[in-house]
Write a protein that holds these residues in place. Structure first.
Motif, short mmCIF file in Angstrom:
data_model
loop_
_atom_site.label_atom_id
_atom_site.label_comp_id
_atom_site.label_asym_id
_atom_site.label_seq_id
_atom_site.Cartn_x
_atom_site.Cartn_y
_atom_site.Cartn_z
N LEU A 97 0.83 -1.20 0.00
CA LEU A 97 0.00 0.00 0.00
C LEU A 97 0.86 1.25 0.00
O LEU A 97 0.51 2.26 -0.62
CB LEU A 97 -0.90 -0.02 1.23
N LYS A 98 2.01 1.20 0.69
CA LYS A 98 2.90 2.35 0.74
C LYS A 98 3.62 2.54 -0.59
O LYS A 98 3.93 3.66 -0.99
CB LYS A 98 3.91 2.18 1.87
N ILE A 99 3.90 1.42 -1.26
CA ILE A 99 4.64 1.51 -2.52
C ILE A 99 3.76 2.03 -3.64
O ILE A 99 4.12 2.93 -4.38
CB ILE A 99 5.23 0.13 -2.88
N LEU A 100 2.56 1.45 -3.74
CA LEU A 100 1.65 1.90 -4.79
C LEU A 100 0.92 3.13 -4.29
O LEU A 100 -0.25 3.09 -3.95
CB LEU A 100 0.66 0.80 -5.16
N ASN A 101 1.62 4.24 -4.18
CA ASN A 101 1.02 5.43 -3.63
C ASN A 101 0.65 6.41 -4.73
O ASN A 101 0.80 6.14 -5.91
CB ASN A 101 1.98 6.09 -2.63
N PHE A 102 0.12 7.57 -4.31
CA PHE A 102 -0.33 8.56 -5.28
C PHE A 102 0.80 8.98 -6.21
O PHE A 102 0.61 9.17 -7.41
CB PHE A 102 -0.86 9.80 -4.56
N LYS A 103 1.98 9.13 -5.64
CA LYS A 103 3.09 9.64 -6.43
C LYS A 103 3.42 8.71 -7.58
O LYS A 103 3.76 9.14 -8.68
CB LYS A 103 4.32 9.82 -5.53
N ARG A 104 3.30 7.42 -7.33
CA ARG A 104 3.61 6.45 -8.37
C ARG A 104 2.44 6.29 -9.33
O ARG A 104 2.62 6.26 -10.54
CB ARG A 104 3.95 5.10 -7.71
N GLY A 105 1.24 6.21 -8.78
CA GLY A 105 0.07 5.97 -9.62
C GLY A 105 -0.22 7.09 -10.59
O GLY A 105 -0.67 6.85 -11.71
N SER A 106 0.03 8.34 -10.19
CA SER A 106 -0.28 9.48 -11.05
C SER A 106 0.92 9.98 -11.83
O SER A 106 0.84 11.02 -12.48
CB SER A 106 -0.85 10.62 -10.20
N ASN A 107 2.02 9.25 -11.77
CA ASN A 107 3.23 9.63 -12.50
C ASN A 107 3.16 9.03 -13.91
O ASN A 107 3.42 7.84 -14.09
CB ASN A 107 4.47 9.14 -11.75
N PHE A 108 2.84 9.85 -14.88
CA PHE A 108 2.65 9.34 -16.24
C PHE A 108 3.98 9.07 -16.95
O PHE A 108 3.97 8.54 -18.06
CB PHE A 108 1.81 10.32 -17.06
N SER A 109 5.10 9.42 -16.32
CA SER A 109 6.38 9.01 -16.89
C SER A 109 6.62 7.52 -16.67
O SER A 109 7.47 6.91 -17.32
CB SER A 109 7.53 9.83 -16.30
N LEU A 110 5.88 6.91 -15.73
CA LEU A 110 5.92 5.45 -15.52
C LEU A 110 4.82 4.83 -16.37
O LEU A 110 3.63 5.06 -16.13
CB LEU A 110 5.68 5.11 -14.04
N SER A 111 5.22 4.05 -17.34
CA SER A 111 4.22 3.45 -18.23
C SER A 111 3.35 2.44 -17.51
O SER A 111 2.19 2.23 -17.88
CB SER A 111 4.91 2.79 -19.43
N ASP A 112 3.89 1.80 -16.47
CA ASP A 112 3.13 0.81 -15.72
C ASP A 112 3.41 0.98 -14.23
O ASP A 112 4.35 0.39 -13.69
CB ASP A 112 3.51 -0.61 -16.17
N PRO A 113 2.62 1.80 -13.52
CA PRO A 113 2.87 2.03 -12.09
C PRO A 113 2.61 0.82 -11.23
O PRO A 113 3.03 0.79 -10.07
CB PRO A 113 1.89 3.16 -11.75
N LEU A 114 1.94 -0.21 -11.75
CA LEU A 114 1.69 -1.42 -10.97
C LEU A 114 2.88 -2.36 -10.97
O LEU A 114 2.93 -3.29 -10.17
CB LEU A 114 0.47 -2.16 -11.51
N ALA A 115 3.83 -2.14 -11.87
CA ALA A 115 4.95 -3.07 -12.04
C ALA A 115 6.02 -2.82 -11.00
O ALA A 115 7.08 -2.27 -11.29
CB ALA A 115 5.53 -2.95 -13.45
N PHE A 116 5.73 -3.22 -9.78
CA PHE A 116 6.70 -3.10 -8.70
C PHE A 116 6.65 -4.37 -7.87
O PHE A 116 5.63 -4.69 -7.28
CB PHE A 116 6.40 -1.89 -7.81
#
Length: 520
Positions: free
Chosen positions: A497-516
């Motif tokens: 839950l801490k990893i998949l946070n707002f900063k990662r989810g809304s960062n469009f420079s990351l093509s796949d924010p779930l890939a962690f």
């Protein structure tokens, strides 16, 4: 013989025994301690979603006396203001001591004010006494600087004693052109009402609020420039959020975390690109019309009770939706258009979302009813290329969920012809997990990589973990170029839950924010 010192100690009158604590007092102390622990967790949870200040106080500002001319002061005013606006507020103010010209630069530079930077240096933790001194300094800075304010980041001040000054602060922020505002309340375990003056700051492009009770919205409220909105543990009604969305014509990112009183979220926006909902489980989500929506990320807290009624996620008119997750058959009923997805419903073009390329699912593979829904969900997304699956723990697993069960579920178009990457989280080596993975490997013709992730401590050794995936090599793989990778996650239970946070989810420079995978 005893020493004089020993005899003196023995001759001293003994201390009276501690009085027995009154049961009511003991109960009150336990209640306060419980509330303190709860609030600390709530505060940490809310702050994990807040953006960091755009400047850092880690570096130190220093002036070096050299014999040659001062070339920096010869730079254009616009460039000097840009430099000063990138400094912490204390360092920015100190530049005024350099010369009369620098004094004017500081007053005209877009200010970044983070109250955390006003705390004493090198303190191990924020004390209540330190935090109580900060608001008076904030008041002085806001009054002294004519603006504009590039970013105001108030997260450590204890504001329960400064509700009057807070309303004046918000008035100053409205008058002095504030672009970004992060406002977190740090009271005792109560939620204060947010001053209505917040609605007068029409220059805001970014707004994050944490631990507040939302006031009624005046009819004149309007956010013409707001592009990012985050509400973290805020007491707000659905109608209030509807009103904010309707008055934010350029809003692109909406982040909701643990908000109370909301029973539904309705998205009807021509500008929104990312919707992120975390730990807000008792919420029906309806996307009516959102032509620019690219990401819908829903992360339900692990504390949700499975006995509560399922909540509906309804997807309407979306033309750009490329990522959706995490759908959970335990908690969610999926509706595409006017059709509710269930095993008896036949797939049709009206129940498919072909634009979705990245899909996240959380499933209890040992629960038959949830396992039956998994193929139904997958058939709604025929062009998925990346599949993220989290295996949820099952207390009692059904022995009937075997390889035959999955084969009888029928063909799944995305598995057969488009999925090229699967990340399978929380692998435990259960038979129901292995049967599903065997079904995938026998069907996925385009699959190039299967990543199996297990948590640290699940297996006694790497050899044991490898032995658990050995049965996957007993079946014939549909893809001849597929590789299997076994990864140990460094994340403990709940840390995802801490990893998949707002900063990662809304960062469009990351093509796949779930890939962690959080691998070691």
């Amino acid at each position: 013989p005893q020493s004089t010192h020993a005899r003196a100690l023995r001759s001293k009158p003994s201390c009276p025994p501690a009085a027995a604590m009154n049961p009511a007092m003991a109960a009150e102390l336990r209640r306060r301690e419980s509330e303190s622990v709860l609030f600390s967790r709530l505060l940490s949870f809310a702050h994990s979603a807040l953006p960091d200040p755009p400047v850092s106080a880690a570096a130190r500002l220093s002036a070096l006396l050299l014999p040659h001319d001062d070339h920096i002061s010869r730079l254009p005013d616009a460039l000097l203001r840009n430099i000063v606006s990138r400094l912490p507020v204390k360092d920015a103010a100190r530049t005024a001591a350099l010369s009369s010209r620098w004094r004017g630069v500081w007053r005209s530079a877009p200010l970044v004010l983070a109250d955390a930077h006003l705390l004493p240096d090198l303190i191990p933790a924020v004390t209540r006494a330190d935090a109580r001194r900060v608001p008076s300094v904030v008041s002085l800075i806001l009054a002294a600087h004519p603006g504009p304010f590039r970013c105001i980041h108030l997260t450590v001040s204890h504001l329960e004693e400064y509700q009057g000054p807070l309303a004046r602060w918000l008035g100053l922020l409205a008058a002095k052109g504030t672009q970004e505002l992060v406002l977190a309340n740090r009271p005792p375990p109560v939620v204060l009402r947010l001053p209505a003056a917040i609605f007068g700051i029409d220059t805001l492009t970014r707004l994050y609020l944490a631990l507040w009770k939302f006031p009624d919205i005046p009819r004149t409220a309007y956010f013409p420039n707001l592009r990012e909105l985050g509400l973290c543990t805020v007491v707000i009604e659905s109608r209030h959020l509807d009103s904010i969305l309707a008055r934010s014509p350029v809003l692109e990112t909406l982040c909701l975390q643990g908000n109370m009183l909301m029973d539904r979220l309705t998205i009807n926006s021509r500008s929104i690109r990312c919707v992120y909902v975390v730990a807000t489980s008792d919420l029906d989500i309806t996307v009516e019309e959102a032509p620019q929506l690219q990401r819908l990320i829903v992360w339900v807290a692990s504390t949700c009770k499975g006995g509560s009624p399922r909540k509906t996620i309804k997807i309407g008119r979306v033309q750009a939706l490329g990522l959706i997750g995490y759908l959970e058959p335990e908690f969610h009923t999926l509706q595409v258009g006017d059709t509710t997805i269930k095993p008896s419903a036949k797939p049709s073009p009206f129940t498919m979302l072909p634009t979705v390329k990245i899909l996240g699912l959380k499933v209890r593979f040992g629960v038959r009813n949830e396992a039956k829904m998994l193929p139904c969900f997958l058939r709604c997304f025929p062009k998925v290329e990346r599949l993220h699956i989290e295996s949820k723990e099952t207390i009692e697993s059904s022995s009937k969920i075997n390889l035959k069960f999955w084969k009888e579920s029928g063909t799944i178009a995305s598995i057969c012809s488009s999925v090229n990457l699967i990340i399978f989280h929380n692998f435990r080596g259960d038979q129901c997990e292995l049967c599903f993975l065997k079904f995938i490997l026998e069907s996925a013709q385009m699959l190039t990589k299967l990543v199996v992730v297990y948590r640290k401590g699940t297996f006694a050794s790497l050899a044991e973990a490898r032995s658990k995936v050995d049965p996957l090599f007993d079946v014939s793989w549909a893809s001849k170029c597929c590789s299997l990778r076994l990864v140990q996650s460094a994340l403990a239970e709940g840390e995802g839950l801490k990893i998949l946070n707002f900063k990662r989810g809304s960062n469009f420079s990351l093509s796949d924010p779930l890939a962690f995978t959080g691998r070691c």
